[in-house]
Design a protein around this motif. Structure first.
Motif, short mmCIF file in Angstrom:
data_model
loop_
_atom_site.label_atom_id
_atom_site.label_comp_id
_atom_site.label_asym_id
_atom_site.label_seq_id
_atom_site.Cartn_x
_atom_site.Cartn_y
_atom_site.Cartn_z
N GLN A 1 24.82 25.59 -12.04
CA GLN A 1 25.13 25.51 -13.46
C GLN A 1 24.02 24.84 -14.26
O GLN A 1 23.73 25.23 -15.39
N LEU A 2 23.40 23.82 -13.68
CA LEU A 2 22.41 23.03 -14.41
C LEU A 2 21.00 23.62 -14.36
O LEU A 2 20.14 23.22 -15.15
N ASN A 3 20.74 24.54 -13.44
CA ASN A 3 19.39 25.04 -13.25
C ASN A 3 18.81 25.64 -14.53
O ASN A 3 19.40 26.54 -15.12
N GLY A 4 17.67 25.12 -14.94
CA GLY A 4 16.98 25.62 -16.12
C GLY A 4 17.47 25.06 -17.44
O GLY A 4 16.87 25.32 -18.48
N GLU A 5 18.52 24.27 -17.42
CA GLU A 5 19.03 23.67 -18.66
C GLU A 5 18.17 22.46 -19.02
O GLU A 5 17.79 21.68 -18.16
N ASN A 6 17.86 22.33 -20.30
CA ASN A 6 17.09 21.18 -20.81
C ASN A 6 15.76 20.99 -20.08
O ASN A 6 15.32 19.87 -19.85
N ASP A 7 15.13 22.09 -19.69
CA ASP A 7 13.84 22.07 -18.99
C ASP A 7 13.87 21.31 -17.67
O ASP A 7 12.87 20.71 -17.26
N ILE A 8 15.01 21.34 -17.02
CA ILE A 8 15.14 20.72 -15.70
C ILE A 8 15.47 21.81 -14.69
O ILE A 8 16.41 22.58 -14.89
N LYS A 9 14.66 21.88 -13.64
CA LYS A 9 14.92 22.81 -12.55
C LYS A 9 15.88 22.15 -11.57
O LYS A 9 15.78 20.94 -11.32
N THR A 10 16.77 22.93 -11.01
CA THR A 10 17.57 22.47 -9.88
C THR A 10 17.50 23.54 -8.81
O THR A 10 17.53 24.74 -9.11
N THR A 11 17.39 23.10 -7.59
CA THR A 11 17.39 23.99 -6.44
C THR A 11 18.38 23.45 -5.43
O THR A 11 18.38 22.26 -5.13
N HIS A 12 19.21 24.33 -4.93
CA HIS A 12 20.15 23.96 -3.87
C HIS A 12 19.69 24.65 -2.59
O HIS A 12 19.59 25.88 -2.55
N ILE A 13 19.37 23.86 -1.59
CA ILE A 13 18.94 24.39 -0.30
C ILE A 13 20.09 24.28 0.69
O ILE A 13 20.53 23.18 1.01
N ILE A 14 20.58 25.43 1.13
CA ILE A 14 21.62 25.45 2.16
C ILE A 14 20.90 25.40 3.50
O ILE A 14 20.11 26.27 3.83
N ALA A 15 21.16 24.33 4.24
CA ALA A 15 20.51 24.14 5.54
C ALA A 15 21.54 24.33 6.64
O ALA A 15 22.64 23.78 6.57
N GLY A 16 21.17 25.10 7.63
CA GLY A 16 22.08 25.38 8.73
C GLY A 16 21.79 24.57 9.96
O GLY A 16 20.83 24.85 10.66
N GLY A 17 22.55 23.54 10.21
CA GLY A 17 22.44 22.74 11.42
C GLY A 17 21.07 22.11 11.61
O GLY A 17 20.12 22.79 11.93
N LEU A 18 20.95 20.81 11.41
CA LEU A 18 19.67 20.12 11.49
C LEU A 18 19.47 19.46 12.85
O LEU A 18 20.36 18.80 13.36
N ASN A 19 18.28 19.63 13.41
CA ASN A 19 17.93 18.97 14.66
C ASN A 19 17.57 17.53 14.34
O ASN A 19 16.44 17.20 14.02
#
Length: 187
Positions: A126-144
């Protein structure tokens, strides 16, 4: 580029890989004077005062009771008020995919984790690109993370390298998923 990453880089976490990839990054954890749960008086105001010194926030630590979502919201609000054009990178989990009929969802802790990670993803989008702020959501699958049985899971360095790629990419990258390669290679 001023980076703040949640998590303790001395533990086998995303923060430790970020430290190797971005040696000048700062870290927010209890060992560095932050209480990211915002339970103690002054802990939220301390974070609010500090976050405006950064233009990249890597929101990598799961914090119970919606803490990761609170960090996203707080960072966004403070950056908007300060006119900072920054980038918030949220670390999610493939647990976001658990539905109400999944047997693991019957475990209260795992179900709550799944719900909180989904809420983080949805708000990030929802917030990505609003008010000149980038947001990235990284879905990570099982971390070693070095725990026995996790040897074939995703190496932490791959997450850090993905973060680096996302930061330097000129486009908006609202969502990305990365999983360990479990395929057998053919020679």
């Amino acid at each position: 580029m001023n980076i703040l990453c949640s998590g303790n880089p001395t533990h086998s976490t995303v923060a430790s890989a970020v430290k190797k990839c971005f040696s000048a990054a700062d870290f927010a954890s209890r060992t560095t004077g932050y209480d990211l749960r915002f339970w103690n008086p002054g802990s939220e105001s301390y974070f609010r005062k500090q976050i405006i010194n950064y233009n990249i926030f890597i929101n990598s630590s799961f914090i119970c009771n919606g803490g990761q979502l609170a960090l996203l919201e707080t960072t966004y609000d403070e950056w908007v008020a300060a006119g900072i054009c920054g980038h918030i990178i949220n670390i999610g989990s493939t647990a976001e995919y658990l539905g109400i009929h999944d047997n693991r969802a019957k475990d209260k802790i795992y179900a709550t984790y799944s719900i909180q990670k989904r809420a983080l993803k949805d708000r990030s989008l929802q917030l990505n690109g609003e008010n000149d702020i980038k947001t990235t959501h990284i879905i990570a699958g099982g971390l070693n993370d070095g725990v026995p049985g996790h040897e074939t899971w995703l190496e932490l360095a791959h997450i850090a390298n993905t973060i680096k790629w996302v930061i330097h990419h000129p486009c908006l990258i609202p969502l990305i998923e990365i999983q360990a390669n479990q395929l057998k290679t053919h020679k």
